[in-house]
Scaffold this motif. Structure first.
Motif, mmCIF file in Angstrom:
data_model
loop_
_atom_site.group_PDB
_atom_site.id
_atom_site.type_symbol
_atom_site.label_atom_id
_atom_site.label_comp_id
_atom_site.label_asym_id
_atom_site.label_seq_id
_atom_site.Cartn_x
_atom_site.Cartn_y
_atom_site.Cartn_z
ATOM 1 N N THR A 8 0.806 -1.217 0.000
ATOM 2 C CA THR A 8 0.000 0.000 0.000
ATOM 3 C C THR A 8 0.838 1.266 0.000
ATOM 4 O OG1 THR A 8 -1.683 -1.199 1.269
ATOM 5 C CG2 THR A 8 -1.885 1.195 1.173
ATOM 6 N N LEU A 9 1.863 1.293 0.857
ATOM 7 C CA LEU A 9 2.638 2.518 1.041
ATOM 8 C C LEU A 9 4.136 2.328 0.864
ATOM 9 C CD1 LEU A 9 0.806 3.889 4.233
ATOM 10 C CD2 LEU A 9 0.546 4.706 1.886
ATOM 11 N N GLY A 10 4.569 1.110 0.559
ATOM 12 C CA GLY A 10 5.996 0.831 0.468
ATOM 13 C C GLY A 10 6.456 0.468 -0.927
ATOM 14 N N VAL A 11 7.395 -0.484 -1.018
ATOM 15 C CA VAL A 11 8.020 -0.805 -2.298
ATOM 16 C C VAL A 11 7.071 -1.507 -3.263
ATOM 17 C CG1 VAL A 11 10.319 -0.935 -1.285
ATOM 18 C CG2 VAL A 11 8.927 -3.008 -1.431
ATOM 19 N N GLY A 12 5.926 -2.003 -2.758
ATOM 20 C CA GLY A 12 4.986 -2.702 -3.629
ATOM 21 C C GLY A 12 3.923 -1.827 -4.250
ATOM 22 N N GLN A 13 3.987 -0.515 -4.025
ATOM 23 C CA GLN A 13 2.982 0.374 -4.613
ATOM 24 C C GLN A 13 2.992 0.248 -6.133
ATOM 25 O OE1 GLN A 13 2.375 4.494 -2.771
ATOM 26 N NE2 GLN A 13 4.427 3.976 -2.055
ATOM 27 N N GLY A 14 1.775 0.153 -6.716
ATOM 28 C CA GLY A 14 1.655 0.058 -8.156
ATOM 29 C C GLY A 14 1.651 -1.362 -8.681
ATOM 30 N N HIS A 15 1.846 -2.357 -7.810
ATOM 31 C CA HIS A 15 1.835 -3.760 -8.219
ATOM 32 C C HIS A 15 0.516 -4.402 -7.800
ATOM 33 C CE1 HIS A 15 6.204 -4.155 -9.249
ATOM 34 N NE2 HIS A 15 6.269 -3.093 -8.459
ATOM 35 N N ASP A 16 -0.144 -5.095 -8.720
ATOM 36 C CA ASP A 16 -1.413 -5.744 -8.398
ATOM 37 C C ASP A 16 -1.250 -6.868 -7.398
ATOM 38 O OD1 ASP A 16 -2.953 -4.123 -9.952
ATOM 39 O OD2 ASP A 16 -3.113 -5.500 -11.651
ATOM 40 N N ARG A 17 -0.197 -7.669 -7.551
ATOM 41 C CA ARG A 17 0.045 -8.790 -6.639
ATOM 42 C C ARG A 17 1.443 -8.659 -6.036
ATOM 43 N NH1 ARG A 17 -2.321 -11.538 -11.003
ATOM 44 N NH2 ARG A 17 -4.444 -12.262 -10.583
ATOM 45 N N VAL A 18 1.470 -8.690 -4.728
ATOM 46 C CA VAL A 18 2.714 -8.522 -3.985
ATOM 47 C C VAL A 18 2.898 -9.746 -3.093
ATOM 48 C CG1 VAL A 18 3.964 -7.105 -2.317
ATOM 49 C CG2 VAL A 18 2.424 -6.022 -3.990
ATOM 50 N N PHE A 19 4.017 -10.456 -3.281
ATOM 51 C CA PHE A 19 4.339 -11.574 -2.401
ATOM 52 C C PHE A 19 5.506 -11.139 -1.530
ATOM 53 C CE2 PHE A 19 6.225 -15.476 -0.933
ATOM 54 C CZ PHE A 19 5.116 -16.238 -0.611
ATOM 55 N N GLY A 20 5.227 -10.875 -0.267
ATOM 56 C CA GLY A 20 6.268 -10.428 0.645
ATOM 57 C C GLY A 20 6.812 -11.585 1.457
ATOM 58 N N ILE A 21 8.079 -11.499 1.837
ATOM 59 C CA ILE A 21 8.705 -12.567 2.617
ATOM 60 C C ILE A 21 9.380 -11.991 3.853
ATOM 61 C CG2 ILE A 21 9.024 -14.058 0.607
ATOM 62 C CD1 ILE A 21 11.971 -13.278 0.548
ATOM 63 N N ILE A 22 9.381 -12.792 4.904
ATOM 64 C CA ILE A 22 10.089 -12.454 6.137
ATOM 65 C C ILE A 22 11.273 -13.400 6.261
ATOM 66 C CG2 ILE A 22 9.927 -12.215 8.633
ATOM 67 C CD1 ILE A 22 8.099 -10.299 7.135
ATOM 68 N N LEU A 23 12.468 -12.853 6.350
ATOM 69 C CA LEU A 23 13.689 -13.626 6.553
ATOM 70 C C LEU A 23 14.299 -13.159 7.868
ATOM 71 C CD1 LEU A 23 15.237 -13.489 2.943
ATOM 72 C CD2 LEU A 23 13.676 -15.194 3.900
ATOM 73 N N GLY A 24 13.803 -13.730 8.953
ATOM 74 C CA GLY A 24 14.270 -13.333 10.272
ATOM 75 C C GLY A 24 14.641 -14.553 11.080
ATOM 76 N N THR A 25 14.096 -14.655 12.284
ATOM 77 C CA THR A 25 14.320 -15.847 13.094
ATOM 78 C C THR A 25 13.816 -17.081 12.362
ATOM 79 O OG1 THR A 25 14.085 -14.532 15.093
ATOM 80 C CG2 THR A 25 13.881 -16.912 15.332
ATOM 81 N N GLY A 26 12.718 -16.913 11.630
ATOM 82 C CA GLY A 26 12.174 -17.956 10.768
ATOM 83 C C GLY A 26 11.843 -17.384 9.405
ATOM 84 N N VAL A 27 11.177 -18.184 8.591
ATOM 85 C CA VAL A 27 10.742 -17.761 7.254
ATOM 86 C C VAL A 27 9.227 -17.612 7.264
ATOM 87 C CG1 VAL A 27 10.545 -18.454 4.841
ATOM 88 C CG2 VAL A 27 12.671 -18.857 6.064
ATOM 89 N N GLY A 28 8.752 -16.471 6.840
ATOM 90 C CA GLY A 28 7.321 -16.231 6.736
ATOM 91 C C GLY A 28 7.000 -15.510 5.455
ATOM 92 N N GLY A 29 5.750 -15.185 5.275
ATOM 93 C CA GLY A 29 5.382 -14.459 4.069
ATOM 94 C C GLY A 29 3.901 -14.197 4.002
ATOM 95 N N GLY A 30 3.522 -13.493 2.957
ATOM 96 C CA GLY A 30 2.123 -13.164 2.746
ATOM 97 C C GLY A 30 1.908 -12.717 1.323
ATOM 98 N N LEU A 31 0.675 -12.864 0.870
ATOM 99 C CA LEU A 31 0.292 -12.474 -0.483
ATOM 100 C C LEU A 31 -0.823 -11.439 -0.397
ATOM 101 C CD1 LEU A 31 0.357 -12.896 -3.593
ATOM 102 C CD2 LEU A 31 -1.308 -14.752 -3.254
ATOM 103 N N VAL A 32 -0.635 -10.343 -1.120
ATOM 104 C CA VAL A 32 -1.652 -9.291 -1.187
ATOM 105 C C VAL A 32 -2.013 -9.070 -2.640
ATOM 106 C CG1 VAL A 32 -2.066 -6.816 -0.885
ATOM 107 C CG2 VAL A 32 -1.010 -8.137 0.955
ATOM 108 N N GLU A 33 -3.300 -9.099 -2.930
ATOM 109 C CA GLU A 33 -3.798 -8.878 -4.286
ATOM 110 C C GLU A 33 -4.733 -7.681 -4.293
ATOM 111 O OE1 GLU A 33 -5.877 -11.245 -8.025
ATOM 112 O OE2 GLU A 33 -5.960 -12.113 -6.017
ATOM 113 N N ARG A 34 -4.327 -6.640 -5.027
ATOM 114 C CA ARG A 34 -5.114 -5.410 -5.145
ATOM 115 C C ARG A 34 -5.573 -4.895 -3.785
ATOM 116 N NH1 ARG A 34 -6.705 -8.676 -9.490
ATOM 117 N NH2 ARG A 34 -6.103 -7.817 -11.517
ATOM 118 N N GLY A 35 -4.623 -4.842 -2.865
ATOM 119 C CA GLY A 35 -4.899 -4.287 -1.553
ATOM 120 C C GLY A 35 -5.625 -5.207 -0.600
ATOM 121 N N ARG A 36 -5.755 -6.488 -0.936
ATOM 122 C CA ARG A 36 -6.478 -7.436 -0.081
ATOM 123 C C ARG A 36 -5.557 -8.591 0.300
ATOM 124 N NH1 ARG A 36 -9.171 -12.222 -0.768
ATOM 125 N NH2 ARG A 36 -8.637 -12.233 -2.978
#
Length: 295
Positions: A110-138
């Motif tokens: 919404t407000l970061g590096v994924g602005q303007g992209h319909d589908r954003v797959f974000g990943i967490i590389l920290g203590t473990g591996v996580g992630g999430g998928l956002v499609e058109r702000g949902r």
């Protein structure tokens, strides 16, 4: 005014947002992981400090979109609870709860590096591996709230002829060989020990690679090889076009650049601009995601 919180195993970061999504008040409190009454009190005290009409919460753990039940191994006092309902009843305000990785991706979409992209797959590389998928702000949460959780499921198998040639580590989920065991900061450290027989923390490894240390560079290179292909496959499967990265390894600029190069080398359609990028919103991402998720 809306109150939003990023709940982790160590701290609850809680802030008040105005209608323009600006933080006007903020407090960080140790998480009372085993005490439900103390957990509620953190929010009740914040409600007393600021005038707000609703609450958004990003929390570690799975959030079932149908039952609203939270599964959280790190915070026993909320594990198994309908957190939105129980917390809302206790403080007398409507509450929306989302997974913290989903909140991170929603914020970056919404407000970061994924602005303007319909589908954003974000990943967490920290203590473990996580992630999430956002499609058109949902947020695409999936059955049981596991949408975007790409770190589990065995992908590394021992050879029947050379069983110790591959790093098949035990995973906290009960399986072996999950990406979570090698794709996190702890995973980077495991790979370093597996390759070189030397213990080093992830910061020392990534800084060493940047400084030209041969062993550290080999570890970072193998790390990127092992997870770069799976990320590319995920992008093909969900048609996402950008991968914001959160967690401690997001601060390792050399590693992120190398991982981006590996991912783009595995994409079927050539891309000339970065795909894997460190998130832009820093430690406010979880709070912002909780705010956006609240509508």
């Amino acid at each position: 005014m809306r109150l939003c919180a990023d709940v982790g195993g160590s701290f609850i970061d809680i802030a008040a947002f105005d209608d323009d999504a600006r933080i006007v008040w903020r407090r960080k409190t140790p998480t009372p992981v085993t005490d439900w009454a103390a957990f509620v009190a953190v929010f009740a005290d914040a409600v007393q400090a600021v005038s707000c009409d609703r609450v958004g919460v990003a929390t570690a753990g799975l959030v079932d979109p149908l039952t609203e039940i939270v599964t959280s191994a790190n915070i026993p006092c909320i594990d198994g609870r309908r957190l939105a309902h129980d917390l809302g009843s206790a403080i007398g305000l409507p509450v929306r709860v989302v997974n913290d990785a989903d909140a991170f991706v929603l914020a970056e979409a919404t407000l970061g590096v994924g602005q303007g992209h319909d589908r954003v797959f974000g990943i967490i590389l920290g203590t473990g591996v996580g992630g999430g998928l956002v499609e058109r702000g949902r947020i695409v949460s999936g059955t049981g709230g596991i949408g975007g959780e790409w770190g589990h499921g065995q992908v590394i198998h021992a050879s029947p002829l050379a069983r110790h040639a591959m790093p098949v580590f035990a995973c906290g989920c009960g399986r072996r060989g999950c990406l979570d065991t090698i794709g996190s900061a702890r995973g980077l450290e495991r790979l370093h020990h597996f390759l070189h027989g030397v213990d080093a923390d992830s910061i020392a490894i990534t800084q060493g690679a940047d400084a030209g240390n041969v062993r550290a560079a080999a570890t970072v290179g193998w790390f990127c090889d092992l997870i770069g292909g799976p990320i590319a496959m995920l992008l093909h499967a969900v048609s996402a076009t950008i991968v914001p990265v959160g967690g401690g390894l997001a601060n390792a600029t050399g590693l992120i650049a190398a991982l981006d190069a590996r991912v783009r080398a595995n994409l079927l359609i050539p891309v000339t601009t970065p795909v894997v990028m460190a998130g832009r919103l820093g430690d406010e991402a979880g709070l912002i995601g909780a705010f956006v998720a609240g509508g």
